[in-house]
Design an enzyme around this catalytic site. Sequence first.
Site, PDB file in Angstrom:
ATOM      1  CD  GLU A  68      -2.531  -1.091   2.753  1.00  0.00           C
ATOM      2  OE1 GLU A  68      -3.226  -1.918   2.753  1.00  0.00           O
ATOM      3  OE2 GLU A  68      -2.333  -0.131   3.578  1.00  0.00           O
ATOM      4  CB  CYS A  90       2.551   6.952   4.021  1.00  0.00           C
ATOM      5  SG  CYS A  90       2.827   5.787   5.348  1.00  0.00           S
ATOM      6  CB  CYS A 143       4.829  -5.941   8.878  1.00  0.00           C
ATOM      7  SG  CYS A 143       5.818  -5.319  10.159  1.00  0.00           S
ATOM      8  CB  CYS A 153      -0.734  -2.824  13.083  1.00  0.00           C
ATOM      9  SG  CYS A 153      -0.136  -2.696  11.157  1.00  0.00           S
ATOM     10  CB  CYS A 203      -0.560   0.668   8.454  1.00  0.00           C
ATOM     11  SG  CYS A 203       0.517  -0.576   7.929  1.00  0.00           S
TER      12      CYS A 203
HETATM   13  S1  SF4 Z   1       2.544  -0.965  12.853  1.00  0.00           S
HETATM   14 FE1  SF4 Z   1       2.109  -3.009  11.428  1.00  0.00          FE
HETATM   15  S2  SF4 Z   1       3.480  -2.425   9.887  1.00  0.00           S
HETATM   16 FE2  SF4 Z   1       4.329  -1.034  11.553  1.00  0.00          FE
HETATM   17  S3  SF4 Z   1       5.684  -2.569  12.521  1.00  0.00           S
HETATM   18 FE3  SF4 Z   1       3.893  -2.900  13.594  1.00  0.00          FE
HETATM   19  S4  SF4 Z   1       2.894  -4.638  12.476  1.00  0.00           S
HETATM   20 FE4  SF4 Z   1       4.601  -3.798  11.288  1.00  0.00          FE
END
Ligand code: SF4
Length: 345
Positions: free
Chosen positions: A90, A103, A110, A117, A335
């Site tokens: 994204e 961004c 991740c 998140c 995100c």
């Molecule tokens: S906020 Fe989401 S993208 Fe960022 S480090 Fe944590 S899990 Fe990963």
Amino acid sequence: MQDIRDESLMQLTDFLVKNGEQAFRARQVYEWLWKKNAPDFASMTNISSALRQLLQNNYRLQHIKVAAEQISKDQSRKYLLQLHDGHYIEMVLIPSSDRVTVCISSQAGCAMACAFCATGAMGFVRNLSAGELYDQVYMANELAQKCYGSHLSNVVIMGMGEPLLNADNINVALNIITGREGMAMSPARITLSTAGVCEGIKQLAQEQPKIGLAVSLHSAIQSKREQIMPIAKSQSLVKLADALKYYHQNTGQRITFEYLLLGGINDSLEDAKQLAVYCRQFPVKINIIEYNENSHTVFTRSSQQQRDAFMSYLEEKNMIVQLRHSKGCDIDAACGQLANKKCKK
Ligand code: SF4
């Protein structure tokens, strides 16, 4: 087949010379790859067809593609981008009165598994290459001109992924984004955001001292931070403070702390007090972020009253505090939300 944008100028020069070409051709090809962001080898019109064929036979050149776009009432735009191997990432364009910020993502998925998140819920897929990182910024600059009538002014590496776990590719991409062979963008307009990878912070201080650093802190209480950010178990607040002291000593830069206010979780006056104590160790600015509620997590946004009390406490302690209003509340702007939807389809 190898991605040609994984080759340095020196490696490309070696390859061309070994294949009977003159060394200066490598610089021409390099310029097509980065500054002109050529879509394919066939568009490299000032090099011979034999050289284009040599490149075609030995390398691949594939760019990211827009798979979907969502436009918010506040004019921010979120893009779902498809990588050459079918994975999704994204990118979000955020206009304001005096700038257009993008961004960008650093990884597909991740591994950090932060509890709040949507990307964390997807798990890790792979690191983005330097070319894929660069593509996002180049594409954002073109979209900014088309959609908002102005050049891209700022880049934040704050989308999907933990950039400091893809530090080598990030370093190559930053060198080209800020270099004359690429976009010649000022490093002062770029900010990298990490969940707190301590060795990576020290490496960044050495390799990219002019890039801004933001740290997703979200709690200055060790046990609480471990609950919402599993990385805190191996990268403790004490270890993080050591890395940030090193960063400040070596770059002279102020650190930005990102603090997502989660209702009933990290928004009490005790949380604010511990945050103020932690922030005394180095010069910081605190960005308070309102939470974008989403279906992937159970968290809720802090009440306005709680948020105001939290911020007032920090201001009374002479902290630099800013409230970051969520952009794109009416689209999947948090995100990972858009890519997560796509992956489940
Ligand atoms: S906020 Fe989401 S993208 Fe960022 S480090 Fe944590 S899990 Fe990963």
